[in-house]
Design a protein around this motif. Structure first.
Motif, mmCIF file in Angstrom:
data_model
loop_
_atom_site.group_PDB
_atom_site.id
_atom_site.type_symbol
_atom_site.label_atom_id
_atom_site.label_comp_id
_atom_site.label_asym_id
_atom_site.label_seq_id
_atom_site.Cartn_x
_atom_site.Cartn_y
_atom_site.Cartn_z
ATOM 1 N N VAL A 109 0.848 -1.189 0.000
ATOM 2 C CA VAL A 109 0.000 0.000 0.000
ATOM 3 C C VAL A 109 0.887 1.244 0.000
ATOM 4 N N ASP A 110 0.792 2.051 -1.067
ATOM 5 C CA ASP A 110 1.553 3.297 -1.106
ATOM 6 C C ASP A 110 1.082 4.206 0.018
ATOM 7 N N PRO A 111 2.004 4.906 0.660
ATOM 8 C CA PRO A 111 1.618 5.747 1.794
ATOM 9 C C PRO A 111 0.714 6.900 1.377
ATOM 10 N N ASP A 112 -0.288 7.166 2.192
ATOM 11 C CA ASP A 112 -1.161 8.313 2.012
ATOM 12 C C ASP A 112 -1.189 9.067 3.342
ATOM 13 N N PHE A 113 -1.896 10.175 3.398
ATOM 14 C CA PHE A 113 -1.866 11.017 4.591
ATOM 15 C C PHE A 113 -2.439 10.327 5.827
ATOM 16 N N ASP A 114 -3.158 9.218 5.648
ATOM 17 C CA ASP A 114 -3.684 8.492 6.806
ATOM 18 C C ASP A 114 -2.583 7.912 7.685
ATOM 19 N N ILE A 115 -1.362 7.773 7.153
ATOM 20 C CA ILE A 115 -0.275 7.215 7.968
ATOM 21 C C ILE A 115 0.142 8.158 9.092
ATOM 22 N N ALA A 116 -0.239 9.431 8.985
ATOM 23 C CA ALA A 116 0.147 10.407 10.008
ATOM 24 C C ALA A 116 -0.319 9.983 11.398
ATOM 25 N N GLU A 117 -1.451 9.287 11.473
ATOM 26 C CA GLU A 117 -2.023 8.892 12.766
ATOM 27 C C GLU A 117 -1.663 7.463 13.169
ATOM 28 N N MET A 118 -0.931 6.757 12.339
ATOM 29 C CA MET A 118 -0.606 5.363 12.644
ATOM 30 C C MET A 118 0.639 5.286 13.534
ATOM 31 N N GLY A 119 0.654 4.346 14.457
ATOM 32 C CA GLY A 119 1.717 4.262 15.454
ATOM 33 C C GLY A 119 2.887 3.368 15.101
ATOM 34 N N PHE A 120 3.238 3.267 13.831
ATOM 35 C CA PHE A 120 4.387 2.451 13.438
ATOM 36 C C PHE A 120 5.695 3.217 13.629
ATOM 37 N N ASP A 121 6.800 2.469 13.591
ATOM 38 C CA ASP A 121 8.129 3.077 13.702
ATOM 39 C C ASP A 121 8.809 3.228 12.349
ATOM 40 N N ALA A 122 8.436 2.388 11.377
ATOM 41 C CA ALA A 122 9.029 2.451 10.037
ATOM 42 C C ALA A 122 7.993 1.968 9.033
ATOM 43 N N TYR A 123 8.146 2.425 7.765
ATOM 44 C CA TYR A 123 7.190 2.075 6.715
ATOM 45 C C TYR A 123 7.975 1.650 5.487
ATOM 46 N N LEU A 124 7.849 0.380 5.127
ATOM 47 C CA LEU A 124 8.551 -0.160 3.968
ATOM 48 C C LEU A 124 7.524 -0.557 2.913
ATOM 49 N N GLU A 137 18.025 -0.882 12.848
ATOM 50 C CA GLU A 137 17.730 0.496 13.251
ATOM 51 C C GLU A 137 16.688 0.537 14.366
ATOM 52 N N LEU A 138 15.666 -0.304 14.237
ATOM 53 C CA LEU A 138 14.606 -0.305 15.243
ATOM 54 C C LEU A 138 15.091 -0.867 16.571
ATOM 55 N N LEU A 139 15.973 -1.845 16.532
ATOM 56 C CA LEU A 139 16.561 -2.365 17.771
ATOM 57 C C LEU A 139 17.414 -1.294 18.449
ATOM 58 N N THR A 140 18.186 -0.541 17.667
ATOM 59 C CA THR A 140 18.970 0.564 18.212
ATOM 60 C C THR A 140 18.046 1.618 18.812
ATOM 61 N N LEU A 141 16.956 1.897 18.111
ATOM 62 C CA LEU A 141 15.994 2.890 18.564
ATOM 63 C C LEU A 141 15.386 2.514 19.911
ATOM 64 N N SER A 142 15.266 1.224 20.184
ATOM 65 C CA SER A 142 14.691 0.761 21.452
ATOM 66 C C SER A 142 15.493 1.225 22.657
ATOM 67 N N GLU A 143 16.756 1.595 22.436
ATOM 68 C CA GLU A 143 17.624 2.017 23.534
ATOM 69 C C GLU A 143 17.394 3.477 23.934
ATOM 70 N N TYR A 144 16.636 4.220 23.137
ATOM 71 C CA TYR A 144 16.444 5.643 23.390
ATOM 72 C C TYR A 144 15.068 5.924 23.982
ATOM 73 N N ASP A 145 14.885 7.158 24.449
ATOM 74 C CA ASP A 145 13.623 7.497 25.107
ATOM 75 C C ASP A 145 12.490 7.703 24.103
ATOM 76 N N ASP A 146 11.293 7.891 24.647
ATOM 77 C CA ASP A 146 10.090 7.983 23.821
ATOM 78 C C ASP A 146 10.140 9.121 22.821
ATOM 79 N N ARG A 147 10.739 10.254 23.215
ATOM 80 C CA ARG A 147 10.783 11.393 22.286
ATOM 81 C C ARG A 147 11.634 11.089 21.067
ATOM 82 N N ILE A 148 12.775 10.423 21.277
ATOM 83 C CA ILE A 148 13.636 10.058 20.143
ATOM 84 C C ILE A 148 12.924 9.051 19.261
ATOM 85 N N ARG A 149 12.249 8.085 19.868
ATOM 86 C CA ARG A 149 11.511 7.088 19.074
ATOM 87 C C ARG A 149 10.389 7.752 18.280
ATOM 88 N N GLU A 150 9.695 8.700 18.912
ATOM 89 C CA GLU A 150 8.629 9.407 18.198
ATOM 90 C C GLU A 150 9.204 10.214 17.039
#
Length: 196
Positions: A83-98, A113-126
């Motif tokens: 599914v090609d990304p559309d503006f509805d992805i803005a509200e989805m809680g994923f970390d990456a989109y392939l 990258e996502l495993l590395t991201l797990s080491e950081y706080d919520d703001r960095i993940r967001e």
């Protein structure tokens, strides 16, 4: 926090797709497989990273993602979809989109990258997740479509606000994670990127 051998949950309603993805992770990862949303939700608490198909019969990937976030599980999620990304992805809680097709190297790189991201706080993940959304939208939409989108504007404003609040934390990040999390900020907030 990732386990000694990270666990990746592969979710797709097509068994062949899951089998192919599993080959990318046989050496350095534990692999769990699910062929639908219900099965994914039964196994997700044992995973560090989920590669989740967006369009599935029964529970869709979006519904699975919403349930994962509702359970407040400490797991990173990458949507892997045709599914090609559309503006509805803005509200989805994923970390990456392939967007499919996705090769082994891209799958492994995303999981790392996502495993590395797990080491950081919520703001960095967001901030990382917002960067992923901005890149996905910018690759799919014209400059005019982006300018007219309230969702896109809200994402860029949130990115700018997070950038201001995370200056202490970024010093602790490795350079690859920093670059990924903060890529596109200048472009998204008014830089001169050449888009369609």
């Amino acid at each position: 926090m990732p386990t000694a051998q990270p666990t990746v949950l592969l979710v797709d309603d097509e068994k062949d797709v899951v089998d192919v993805y599993a080959l990318a992770f046989t050496e350095e990862y534990s692999v769990l497989e699910a062929y639908g949303g219900e099965e994914a939700l039964e196994k997700v608490s044992d995973a560090d990273v989920v590669l989740l198909d967006r369009r599935m019969p029964g529970l869709s990937g979006r519904e699975v993602l919403e349930e994962i976030r509702a359970r407040d599980l400490d797991v990173r999620v990458a949507m892997v979809t045709a599914v090609d990304p559309d503006f509805d992805i803005a509200e989805m809680g994923f970390d990456a989109y392939l967007t499919k097709p996705v090769g082994d190297d891209e799958l492994r790189e995303t999981v790392d990258e996502l495993l590395t991201l797990s080491e950081y706080d919520d703001r960095i993940r967001e901030r990382f997740a917002i960067a992923e959304k901005l890149v996905a939208l910018e690759s799919e939409k014209s400059r005019q479509e982006l300018a007219a989108s309230e969702e896109y504007r809200a994402l860029t404003e949130r990115a700018a606000a997070l950038d201001e609040r995370t200056t202490e934390t970024v010093g602790e990040m490795d350079s690859a994670a920093f670059e990924k999390a903060f890529s596109g900020v200048e472009d998204a907030t008014g830089g001169d990127t050449d888009r369609r």
